[in-house]
Scaffold this motif. Sequence first.
Motif, PDB file in Angstrom:
ATOM      1  N   LEU A   1       0.800  -1.142  -0.075  1.00  0.00           N
ATOM      2  CA  LEU A   1      -0.007  -0.017  -0.135  1.00  0.00           C
ATOM      3  C   LEU A   1       0.855   1.304   0.073  1.00  0.00           C
ATOM      4  O   LEU A   1       0.688   2.354  -0.716  1.00  0.00           O
ATOM      5  N   GLY A   2       1.755   1.298   0.887  1.00  0.00           N
ATOM      6  CA  GLY A   2       2.827   2.650   1.043  1.00  0.00           C
ATOM      7  C   GLY A   2       3.561   2.684  -0.451  1.00  0.00           C
ATOM      8  O   GLY A   2       3.519   3.899  -0.921  1.00  0.00           O
ATOM      9  N   ASN A   3       4.147   1.860  -1.046  1.00  0.00           N
ATOM     10  CA  ASN A   3       4.475   1.901  -2.128  1.00  0.00           C
ATOM     11  C   ASN A   3       3.923   2.326  -3.433  1.00  0.00           C
ATOM     12  O   ASN A   3       4.033   3.017  -4.223  1.00  0.00           O
ATOM     13  N   GLY A   4       2.753   1.776  -3.475  1.00  0.00           N
ATOM     14  CA  GLY A   4       1.701   2.085  -4.375  1.00  0.00           C
ATOM     15  C   GLY A   4       1.271   3.331  -4.502  1.00  0.00           C
ATOM     16  O   GLY A   4       1.175   4.112  -5.445  1.00  0.00           O
ATOM     17  N   ILE A   5       1.224   4.017  -2.965  1.00  0.00           N
ATOM     18  CA  ILE A   5       0.692   5.433  -3.108  1.00  0.00           C
ATOM     19  C   ILE A   5       1.630   6.159  -3.213  1.00  0.00           C
ATOM     20  O   ILE A   5       1.597   7.141  -4.098  1.00  0.00           O
ATOM     21  N   ALA A   6       3.122   5.976  -2.750  1.00  0.00           N
ATOM     22  CA  ALA A   6       4.320   6.846  -3.430  1.00  0.00           C
ATOM     23  C   ALA A   6       4.579   6.676  -4.651  1.00  0.00           C
ATOM     24  O   ALA A   6       4.847   7.731  -5.355  1.00  0.00           O
ATOM     25  N   THR A   7       4.362   5.442  -5.211  1.00  0.00           N
ATOM     26  CA  THR A   7       4.485   5.370  -6.967  1.00  0.00           C
ATOM     27  C   THR A   7       3.502   6.457  -7.568  1.00  0.00           C
ATOM     28  O   THR A   7       3.875   7.159  -8.451  1.00  0.00           O
ATOM     29  N   PHE A   8       2.332   6.500  -7.261  1.00  0.00           N
ATOM     30  CA  PHE A   8       1.291   7.256  -7.870  1.00  0.00           C
ATOM     31  C   PHE A   8       1.727   8.968  -7.742  1.00  0.00           C
ATOM     32  O   PHE A   8       1.659   9.780  -8.719  1.00  0.00           O
ATOM     33  N   GLY A   9       2.308   9.160  -6.318  1.00  0.00           N
ATOM     34  CA  GLY A   9       2.735  10.671  -6.171  1.00  0.00           C
ATOM     35  C   GLY A   9       4.135  10.941  -7.157  1.00  0.00           C
ATOM     36  O   GLY A   9       4.205  11.938  -7.546  1.00  0.00           O
ATOM     37  N   PHE A  10       4.930   9.611  -7.124  1.00  0.00           N
ATOM     38  CA  PHE A  10       6.191   9.996  -8.069  1.00  0.00           C
ATOM     39  C   PHE A  10       5.766  10.361  -9.594  1.00  0.00           C
ATOM     40  O   PHE A  10       6.500  11.032 -10.358  1.00  0.00           O
ATOM     41  N   GLN A  11       4.768   9.821 -10.156  1.00  0.00           N
ATOM     42  CA  GLN A  11       4.481  10.002 -11.309  1.00  0.00           C
ATOM     43  C   GLN A  11       4.116  11.516 -11.759  1.00  0.00           C
ATOM     44  O   GLN A  11       4.327  11.994 -12.744  1.00  0.00           O
ATOM     45  N   PHE A  12       3.598  12.177 -10.827  1.00  0.00           N
ATOM     46  CA  PHE A  12       3.738  13.769 -10.725  1.00  0.00           C
ATOM     47  C   PHE A  12       4.856  14.567 -11.169  1.00  0.00           C
ATOM     48  O   PHE A  12       5.096  15.332 -12.002  1.00  0.00           O
TER      49      PHE A  12
ATOM     50  N   ALA B   1       3.644 -14.328  -7.311  1.00  0.00           N
ATOM     51  CA  ALA B   1       2.439 -13.466  -7.315  1.00  0.00           C
ATOM     52  C   ALA B   1       2.665 -12.171  -6.510  1.00  0.00           C
ATOM     53  O   ALA B   1       1.975 -11.058  -7.145  1.00  0.00           O
ATOM     54  N   ALA B   2       3.419 -11.972  -5.675  1.00  0.00           N
ATOM     55  CA  ALA B   2       3.844 -10.655  -4.855  1.00  0.00           C
ATOM     56  C   ALA B   2       4.422  -9.793  -5.802  1.00  0.00           C
ATOM     57  O   ALA B   2       4.194  -8.578  -5.870  1.00  0.00           O
ATOM     58  N   SER B   3       5.483 -10.298  -6.645  1.00  0.00           N
ATOM     59  CA  SER B   3       6.188  -9.290  -7.529  1.00  0.00           C
ATOM     60  C   SER B   3       5.284  -8.886  -8.693  1.00  0.00           C
ATOM     61  O   SER B   3       5.364  -7.801  -9.077  1.00  0.00           O
ATOM     62  N   THR B   4       4.256  -9.820  -8.810  1.00  0.00           N
ATOM     63  CA  THR B   4       3.554  -9.520 -10.038  1.00  0.00           C
ATOM     64  C   THR B   4       2.414  -8.305  -9.561  1.00  0.00           C
ATOM     65  O   THR B   4       1.999  -7.413 -10.394  1.00  0.00           O
ATOM     66  N   LEU B   5       1.946  -8.408  -8.488  1.00  0.00           N
ATOM     67  CA  LEU B   5       1.060  -7.453  -7.742  1.00  0.00           C
ATOM     68  C   LEU B   5       1.891  -6.098  -7.798  1.00  0.00           C
ATOM     69  O   LEU B   5       1.250  -4.903  -8.076  1.00  0.00           O
ATOM     70  N   ASN B   6       3.069  -5.958  -7.318  1.00  0.00           N
ATOM     71  CA  ASN B   6       4.127  -4.802  -7.313  1.00  0.00           C
ATOM     72  C   ASN B   6       3.979  -4.385  -8.634  1.00  0.00           C
ATOM     73  O   ASN B   6       3.889  -2.991  -8.766  1.00  0.00           O
ATOM     74  N   TYR B   7       4.418  -4.967  -9.582  1.00  0.00           N
ATOM     75  CA  TYR B   7       4.650  -4.413 -10.974  1.00  0.00           C
ATOM     76  C   TYR B   7       3.144  -3.931 -11.512  1.00  0.00           C
ATOM     77  O   TYR B   7       3.128  -2.704 -12.113  1.00  0.00           O
ATOM     78  N   THR B   8       2.087  -4.612 -11.300  1.00  0.00           N
ATOM     79  CA  THR B   8       1.039  -4.169 -11.760  1.00  0.00           C
ATOM     80  C   THR B   8       0.555  -2.886 -11.153  1.00  0.00           C
ATOM     81  O   THR B   8      -0.235  -2.060 -11.537  1.00  0.00           O
ATOM     82  N   THR B   9       0.688  -2.621  -9.750  1.00  0.00           N
ATOM     83  CA  THR B   9       0.310  -1.633  -9.074  1.00  0.00           C
ATOM     84  C   THR B   9       1.165  -0.370  -9.377  1.00  0.00           C
ATOM     85  O   THR B   9       0.413   0.644  -9.574  1.00  0.00           O
ATOM     86  N   PHE B  10       2.280  -0.677  -9.790  1.00  0.00           N
ATOM     87  CA  PHE B  10       3.111   0.245 -10.277  1.00  0.00           C
ATOM     88  C   PHE B  10       2.732   1.006 -11.791  1.00  0.00           C
ATOM     89  O   PHE B  10       2.707   2.108 -11.911  1.00  0.00           O
ATOM     90  N   THR B  11       2.117   0.052 -12.653  1.00  0.00           N
ATOM     91  CA  THR B  11       1.652   0.346 -13.893  1.00  0.00           C
ATOM     92  C   THR B  11       0.453   0.961 -13.554  1.00  0.00           C
ATOM     93  O   THR B  11       0.162   1.798 -14.418  1.00  0.00           O
ATOM     94  N   ALA B  12      -0.419   0.746 -12.754  1.00  0.00           N
ATOM     95  CA  ALA B  12      -1.603   1.403 -12.388  1.00  0.00           C
ATOM     96  C   ALA B  12      -1.427   2.658 -12.095  1.00  0.00           C
ATOM     97  O   ALA B  12      -2.342   3.477 -12.461  1.00  0.00           O
ATOM     98  N   ALA B  13      -0.629   2.779 -11.068  1.00  0.00           N
ATOM     99  CA  ALA B  13      -0.298   4.356 -10.835  1.00  0.00           C
ATOM    100  C   ALA B  13       0.391   5.151 -11.844  1.00  0.00           C
ATOM    101  O   ALA B  13       0.209   6.299 -11.934  1.00  0.00           O
ATOM    102  N   SER B  14       1.083   4.339 -12.780  1.00  0.00           N
ATOM    103  CA  SER B  14       1.743   5.125 -13.676  1.00  0.00           C
ATOM    104  C   SER B  14       0.707   5.455 -14.693  1.00  0.00           C
ATOM    105  O   SER B  14       1.070   6.165 -15.747  1.00  0.00           O
ATOM    106  N   VAL B  15      -0.522   4.896 -14.774  1.00  0.00           N
ATOM    107  CA  VAL B  15      -1.556   5.390 -15.576  1.00  0.00           C
ATOM    108  C   VAL B  15      -2.379   6.398 -15.130  1.00  0.00           C
ATOM    109  O   VAL B  15      -2.488   7.685 -15.787  1.00  0.00           O
ATOM    110  N   VAL B  16      -2.739   6.300 -13.872  1.00  0.00           N
ATOM    111  CA  VAL B  16      -3.457   7.517 -13.393  1.00  0.00           C
ATOM    112  C   VAL B  16      -2.630   8.781 -12.975  1.00  0.00           C
ATOM    113  O   VAL B  16      -3.116   9.698 -13.073  1.00  0.00           O
ATOM    114  N   GLY B  17      -1.596   8.556 -12.610  1.00  0.00           N
ATOM    115  CA  GLY B  17      -0.551   9.636 -12.174  1.00  0.00           C
ATOM    116  C   GLY B  17      -0.333  10.582 -13.228  1.00  0.00           C
ATOM    117  O   GLY B  17      -0.622  11.782 -12.943  1.00  0.00           O
ATOM    118  N   PRO B  18       0.225   9.958 -14.227  1.00  0.00           N
ATOM    119  CA  PRO B  18       0.422  10.943 -15.359  1.00  0.00           C
ATOM    120  C   PRO B  18      -0.758  11.912 -16.148  1.00  0.00           C
ATOM    121  O   PRO B  18      -0.812  12.907 -16.356  1.00  0.00           O
TER     122      PRO B  18
END
Length: 459
Positions: free
Chosen positions: A32-43, A154-171
Amino acid sequence: MTAAQQARSRGARRWAIDLRPLRVTDYRRIWLGNGIATFGFQFTAVAVPVEMYALTRDSFWVGLLGVAGFLPLLVFGLWGGAVADARDRRAVLLGGSVLLWASTLGLLAQALLRVGSPVLLLVLVALQSVAFAITSPARSAILPKLVPKHLVPAASTLNYTTFTAASVVGPLAAGLIFASWNTDVGLPIAYAVDAVLFTVSLWATLRLPSLPPEPDPEGDGTPRRAGLASVVDGFRYLATTPVLLLSFGVDLIAMILAMPRALFPEIAHERFDGAGAVGWLYAAIAIGSMLGGLTSGWIGRLRRQGLGLVLAVVGWGVAIAAAGFAHQLWLMVLLLGVAGAADLVSAVLRQTMLLVYAPDRMRGRLQGVNTVVVAGGPRLGDLRAGATAAAFGGGVAWVAGGVASAVLVVVLAVAFPALLRYRAATPAGPDRAKGGDGEPAAAAADGGRATTASGGDRE
């Protein structure tokens, strides 16, 4: 439930992303923490090149951001991996995270003060890159400590997918900021969002338990040192695994030659004449990766992982080249999305090979190499794209890079067929099984598995 409904349900589970790692409290918190921070980093990821282009009106300067990001990665990524194998990985994460937060605050301060210095932007990007290089190997290496071994892919795939989701919404959100306000107002807002959201990642890291690396079973019990000898030892280990070397090589080719990111501000300005278009371009690759991740269950059943990796990387180059010809925003976004889906597949397969092969004592150093490749490759790609655009124009730089990438990957795979021969292992006991090329295939110490995992970042 009818038999037909049960069959459909089983089919959906075979294709859908595996969410079981979220049942583990420590992993769920850091995810959760990394996902939210990744979303912020896209800005920040959008704001920095936009600011650089606004200051210089030159894609070459935007490409120099890649140099500023890559050089620290090259040095500190390898050193950070050695540190992650020698020190408490929680402490390493905390130290690097504080530095990353400070560099973001520096970007916010220079935007508020309207310093307007391209050189200062390069320095702050370099500082961010140092922090990322320190934290990334440790963040990847702790994963097998947070979840049971059979859930690591499975955890690694979740990490990458969350990163890409944040990379969609963030930009897209960043694009709305720059479409709604002028650059002088939009830049401080973007940097402030990143700085505020990153505090969630700091909180999640603070809640982690101590995570020291496992001792070397063949060592004499003395503490491992994070020096040059340790880095060399990691490279020596990597040199014995040609499949991993080739997997890194094809990814570097794809990112250096075909990453069009540095061209987005110029193409958005020249072809689409709208500030909102740049957000769509930065989000497009991540959209494809996110959709690929949500339907990634089939990748774990792929036996010929080496061939799949080569085809995915070639597909990336072809899709990028095709996108370079597009003069409609929707078509360019669609083709970049196809490239993103191919990139997801290649990242999953490459990281699968790495995670199930490397022992814990080497995991930090190999993830350090992975950090240099995954994060450094696109930054070198920024330099390549910016320099080529300055000489021949953005369109030529875009298309030629995609074509060259696809051709060179095919040539490399044919010249060195170990990667094409690589197959995921079937369960073969506690030791690693042998792949078709004589190299250890993707089997795990808990009895062997060949399931999905994903890699890092195109951050």
